[in-house]
Design a protein around this motif. Structure first.
Motif, short mmCIF file in Angstrom:
data_model
loop_
_atom_site.label_atom_id
_atom_site.label_comp_id
_atom_site.label_asym_id
_atom_site.label_seq_id
_atom_site.Cartn_x
_atom_site.Cartn_y
_atom_site.Cartn_z
N GLY A 85 -5.82 -4.32 -14.45
CA GLY A 85 -6.18 -3.22 -15.32
C GLY A 85 -7.59 -2.70 -15.12
O GLY A 85 -7.99 -1.75 -15.78
N TYR A 86 -8.37 -3.35 -14.23
CA TYR A 86 -9.73 -2.87 -14.01
C TYR A 86 -9.68 -1.80 -12.91
O TYR A 86 -8.83 -1.83 -12.05
CB TYR A 86 -10.64 -4.02 -13.59
N PRO A 87 -10.64 -0.86 -12.90
CA PRO A 87 -10.56 0.23 -11.91
C PRO A 87 -10.74 -0.29 -10.49
O PRO A 87 -11.45 -1.24 -10.25
CB PRO A 87 -11.72 1.15 -12.32
N ALA A 88 -10.06 0.35 -9.57
CA ALA A 88 -10.12 -0.05 -8.16
C ALA A 88 -11.43 0.38 -7.55
O ALA A 88 -12.01 1.38 -7.92
CB ALA A 88 -8.96 0.58 -7.39
N TRP A 89 -11.91 -0.41 -6.56
CA TRP A 89 -13.20 -0.08 -5.95
C TRP A 89 -13.02 0.88 -4.81
O TRP A 89 -13.72 1.83 -4.66
CB TRP A 89 -13.86 -1.36 -5.41
N PHE A 90 -12.04 0.60 -3.93
CA PHE A 90 -11.82 1.48 -2.79
C PHE A 90 -10.42 1.25 -2.27
O PHE A 90 -9.77 0.27 -2.60
CB PHE A 90 -12.84 1.21 -1.68
N TYR A 91 -9.93 2.19 -1.45
CA TYR A 91 -8.61 2.03 -0.88
C TYR A 91 -8.73 1.67 0.57
O TYR A 91 -9.60 2.10 1.27
CB TYR A 91 -7.81 3.34 -1.04
N THR B 44 -2.79 -1.64 -3.31
CA THR B 44 -3.91 -0.71 -3.37
C THR B 44 -3.56 0.64 -2.77
O THR B 44 -4.40 1.51 -2.67
CB THR B 44 -5.11 -1.27 -2.59
N ALA B 45 -2.30 0.81 -2.32
CA ALA B 45 -1.94 2.07 -1.68
C ALA B 45 -2.04 3.20 -2.68
O ALA B 45 -1.66 3.05 -3.84
CB ALA B 45 -0.52 1.98 -1.13
N PRO B 46 -2.53 4.37 -2.25
CA PRO B 46 -2.61 5.48 -3.19
C PRO B 46 -1.22 5.98 -3.52
O PRO B 46 -0.27 5.78 -2.79
CB PRO B 46 -3.41 6.53 -2.41
N GLY B 47 -1.08 6.63 -4.65
CA GLY B 47 0.21 7.13 -5.07
C GLY B 47 0.60 6.53 -6.40
O GLY B 47 -0.23 5.97 -7.10
N ARG B 48 1.86 6.62 -6.72
CA ARG B 48 2.33 6.09 -8.01
C ARG B 48 2.06 4.59 -8.05
O ARG B 48 2.40 3.87 -7.11
CB ARG B 48 3.82 6.35 -8.14
N PRO B 49 1.43 4.09 -9.11
CA PRO B 49 1.04 2.68 -9.15
C PRO B 49 2.25 1.78 -8.99
O PRO B 49 3.22 1.90 -9.69
CB PRO B 49 0.44 2.49 -10.55
N GLY B 50 2.18 0.91 -8.00
CA GLY B 50 3.22 -0.09 -7.84
C GLY B 50 4.37 0.32 -6.96
O GLY B 50 5.20 -0.51 -6.62
N ALA B 51 4.43 1.59 -6.56
CA ALA B 51 5.58 2.02 -5.77
C ALA B 51 5.60 1.31 -4.42
O ALA B 51 6.61 0.72 -4.02
CB ALA B 51 5.55 3.53 -5.57
N ALA B 52 4.45 1.33 -3.72
CA ALA B 52 4.38 0.68 -2.41
C ALA B 52 4.58 -0.82 -2.54
O ALA B 52 5.27 -1.45 -1.74
CB ALA B 52 3.04 0.99 -1.75
N LEU B 53 3.99 -1.40 -3.58
CA LEU B 53 4.11 -2.85 -3.76
C LEU B 53 5.55 -3.24 -4.03
O LEU B 53 6.05 -4.24 -3.51
CB LEU B 53 3.21 -3.30 -4.91
N ASN B 54 6.25 -2.48 -4.86
CA ASN B 54 7.66 -2.79 -5.13
C ASN B 54 8.49 -2.72 -3.87
O ASN B 54 9.41 -3.51 -3.67
CB ASN B 54 8.22 -1.84 -6.19
#
Lengths: 92, 122
Positions: A85-91, B44-54
């Motif tokens: 739930g904490y903000p991400a630092w970088f991708y 950490t992939a951008p996009g809908r949270p958890g989509a890539a992880l799922n």
């Protein structure tokens, strides 16, 4: 442990997020990451020394392993903290 | 000695195999650690949270992956209980019963592995 708590059902993003809401799991996860990186890379260092690396490179090996460990720990935190739930630092 | 490179412990008794086992499982687990970090980076992939992880985690529906998971659990158990044996030895107990401790650690790992298999594959 994670694979057991979910039984034979595949883990999901929601299950991970729910688990990380409990502070105990978050603390244990972060500590575990640090300890296992240290223990594992320490062991790798022993193996490398045993395989006959000249001792004069000992400091470079140690520095390299510490760097690898620190970088992996930062990347691991970047995975765990946003899930909790904490903000991400970088991708990456 | 040049001859002893890579094998600092050479006596060909069960103690040496225990040492090789600990080292071998340890190296495997370090490799798995980095694989694990790489796989979970899908979080950490951008996009809908958890989509890539799922999508990545969905691989656990495949029964082959479940068997590989069981192999991983076996490696962890062997390394863990052999490690506890080492801690017990370092504390000074069981010096004359090292072989028994090693076999006991392997047996305990086997028992827990059967439990894990039942839980995971049922």
């Amino acid at each position: 442990m994670e694979h057991f708590s979910a039984g034979s059902a595949a883990p999901t993003f929601a299950w991970i997020v729910a688990r990380l809401q409990h502070p105990v799991f978050l603390v244990v996860d972060v500590l575990f990451l640090a300890v296992v990186l240290f223990h594992g890379l320490n062991g790798l260092g022993s193996v490398i020394l045993d395989l006959g690396m000249p001792p004069r490179y000992g400091r470079s090996l140690s520095a390299g392993l510490w760097l690898l460990g620190a970088a992996s720990f930062v990347l691991g935190l970047d995975i765990i903290l946003p899930l909790a739930g904490y903000p991400a630092w970088f991708y990456w | 000695m040049e001859r002893d490179r890579g094998l600092s412990y050479r006596s060909y008794e069960s103690g040496m195999w225990a040492w090789i086992l600990q080292r071998g499982t340890g190296v495997i687990l370090v490799g798995y650690l980095f694989l694990h970090l790489a796989l979970l980076s899908a979080a950490t992939a951008p996009g809908r949270p958890g989509a890539a992880l799922n999508r990545v985690l969905a691989v656990f529906r495949n029964p082959l992956v479940l068997y590989l998971d069981l192999v991983l659990i076996a490696v962890v158990l062997l390394h863990a209980f052999n490690g506890i044996r080492l801690i017990v030895l370092d504390l000074g107990y069981g010096f004359l019963r090292q072989k028994g401790l090693f076999l006991g650690a392997m047996a305990f790992s086997g028992v827990l592995l059967l439990g894990a298999a039942w839980r995971l594959l049922a």
